[in-house]
Motif scaffolding. Structure first.
Motif, PDB file in Angstrom:
ATOM      1  N   ARG A 138     -70.750 -56.959 -11.411  1.00 24.44           N
ATOM      2  CA  ARG A 138     -69.667 -56.286 -10.703  1.00 24.44           C
ATOM      3  C   ARG A 138     -68.336 -56.592 -11.374  1.00 24.44           C
ATOM      4  N   LEU A 139     -67.504 -55.575 -11.440  1.00 27.69           N
ATOM      5  CA  LEU A 139     -66.148 -55.761 -11.933  1.00 27.69           C
ATOM      6  C   LEU A 139     -65.334 -56.545 -10.907  1.00 27.69           C
ATOM      7  N   GLU A 140     -64.587 -57.516 -11.372  1.00 29.85           N
ATOM      8  CA  GLU A 140     -63.721 -58.268 -10.456  1.00 29.85           C
ATOM      9  C   GLU A 140     -62.670 -57.356  -9.839  1.00 29.85           C
ATOM     10  N   GLU A 141     -62.194 -56.396 -10.636  1.00 29.85           N
ATOM     11  CA  GLU A 141     -61.219 -55.415 -10.164  1.00 29.85           C
ATOM     12  C   GLU A 141     -61.754 -54.024 -10.439  1.00 29.85           C
ATOM     13  N   PRO A 142     -62.293 -53.320  -9.418  1.00 26.70           N
ATOM     14  CA  PRO A 142     -62.828 -51.976  -9.636  1.00 26.70           C
ATOM     15  C   PRO A 142     -61.796 -51.070 -10.288  1.00 26.70           C
ATOM     16  N   ALA A 143     -62.279 -50.127 -11.080  1.00 25.49           N
ATOM     17  CA  ALA A 143     -61.382 -49.232 -11.811  1.00 25.49           C
ATOM     18  C   ALA A 143     -62.082 -47.908 -12.039  1.00 25.49           C
ATOM     19  N   THR A 144     -61.318 -46.858 -12.259  1.00 24.22           N
ATOM     20  CA  THR A 144     -61.897 -45.579 -12.651  1.00 24.22           C
ATOM     21  C   THR A 144     -62.263 -45.653 -14.129  1.00 24.22           C
ATOM     22  N   GLY A 145     -62.998 -44.655 -14.592  1.00 22.72           N
ATOM     23  CA  GLY A 145     -63.355 -44.611 -16.004  1.00 22.72           C
ATOM     24  C   GLY A 145     -62.131 -44.586 -16.895  1.00 22.72           C
ATOM     25  N   SER A 146     -61.130 -43.829 -16.503  1.00 20.58           N
ATOM     26  CA  SER A 146     -59.899 -43.754 -17.296  1.00 20.58           C
ATOM     27  C   SER A 146     -59.185 -45.096 -17.328  1.00 20.58           C
ATOM     28  N   GLU A 147     -59.126 -45.759 -16.167  1.00 21.43           N
ATOM     29  CA  GLU A 147     -58.455 -47.069 -16.105  1.00 21.43           C
ATOM     30  C   GLU A 147     -59.204 -48.116 -16.915  1.00 21.43           C
ATOM     31  N   LEU A 148     -60.534 -48.079 -16.823  1.00 23.45           N
ATOM     32  CA  LEU A 148     -61.325 -49.041 -17.580  1.00 23.45           C
ATOM     33  C   LEU A 148     -61.193 -48.785 -19.080  1.00 23.45           C
ATOM     34  N   GLY A 149     -61.131 -47.517 -19.462  1.00 21.31           N
ATOM     35  CA  GLY A 149     -60.920 -47.190 -20.869  1.00 21.31           C
ATOM     36  C   GLY A 149     -59.607 -47.755 -21.379  1.00 21.31           C
ATOM     37  N   ALA A 150     -58.563 -47.696 -20.549  1.00 25.94           N
ATOM     38  CA  ALA A 150     -57.264 -48.245 -20.935  1.00 25.94           C
ATOM     39  C   ALA A 150     -57.328 -49.762 -21.068  1.00 25.94           C
ATOM     40  N   ARG A 151     -58.072 -50.424 -20.170  1.00 24.81           N
ATOM     41  CA  ARG A 151     -58.239 -51.873 -20.262  1.00 24.81           C
ATOM     42  C   ARG A 151     -58.921 -52.262 -21.577  1.00 24.81           C
TER      43      ARG A 151
END
Length: 252
Positions: A138-151
């Motif tokens: 599990r991600l500690e901080e959920p994110a959308t695909g776009s947000e995760l791509g930016a990370r």
């Protein structure tokens, strides 16, 4: 002044740490080209390309440690052309070449997959896929695909390719660095929200779109810079030798 270590002692340490005998690999793990017996300076890098070898020569290194070494299954056996030039460089300067492939993907602490999971804040709860190399959690901080791509872009310095849903929350995620795009099918079966690897195939896009599971191709090279660097740091701390990670940029 740095210490020195016998190459046999260094290799024995790596064998104990990485347990390469537990993997069915595509290339020999451990010493691939023999050089001098005493190691004072170690260069690490992702792939034993000519640019990395030239950097090792310039640094007067005694050994080069990589994730992608030589003598892969099904490659031509003759030592000609590019292969000859690379091996000639090592032999002419008495430099050892050491390679660890799948053991540096799967190690639970310094492996590429563990490193990337930690970087992205994934709390790993299970392993799956080919030889149980992939990790999921599990991600500690959920994110959308776009947000995760930016990370990922921030962490790896490379813009990833995101296919499938980009605006749904991602909570459960799997990953396997390098060329593991076909593990997406198992990620779908596990009910994950997203899967990350290094590369992408034409078929991957359709699987992601039709399954509703986000797929992120973050770069084969970029996702595999962590393990070999961490191994080099451990070796340096263990034996007191010099270590430098050399990143040879690769857009793939």
């Amino acid at each position: 002044m740095s210490e020195t270590v016998d190459i046999r002692e260094l290799l024995a340490y790596c064998e104990r740490l990485l347990e390469p005998e537990t993997y069915r690999d595509y290339a020999p793990n451990g010493l691939q080209v023999e050089g001098r017996g005493e190691i004072r300076r170690l260069i690490t890098g992702v792939t034993a390309c000519q640019d990395l070898l030239d950097a090792a020569v310039e640094a007067n290194a005694d050994a080069v440690l990589v994730h992608h070494g030589y003598f892969w299954k099904n490659e031509p056996e003759v030592i000609t052309g590019m292969k000859r030039r690379r091996i000639a460089t090592l032999l002419a300067h008495d430099i050892n070449l050491i390679g660890y492939h799948l053991p540096l993907d799967g190690h639970v602490e310094i492996g590429n997959n563990a490193w990337l999971a930690g970087l992205l804040g994934v709390n790993v709860t299970e392993r799956f896929g080919h030889q149980q190399l992939a990790v999921a959690g599990r991600l500690e901080e959920p994110a959308t695909g776009s947000e995760l791509g930016a990370r990922i872009a921030d962490h790896l310095g490379r813009e990833p390719l995101v296919v499938g849903p980009t605006d749904r929350p991602i909570r459960r995620i799997g990953l396997c660095t390098g060329g593991a795009q076909d593990m997406l099918g198992e990620a779908i079966e596990l009910g994950l929200d997203a899967f990350i690897s290094g590369e992408i195939s034409e078929r991957t896009t359709h699987m992601a779109r039709e399954s509703g599971v986000t797929y992120i191709a973050a770069g084969h090279h970029a996702t595999e810079t962590g393990g070999v660097r961490l191994l080099g740091e451990r070796i340096a701390a263990e034996f007191g030798i010099e270590h430098r990670f050399v990143n040879i940029p690769n857009p793939v």
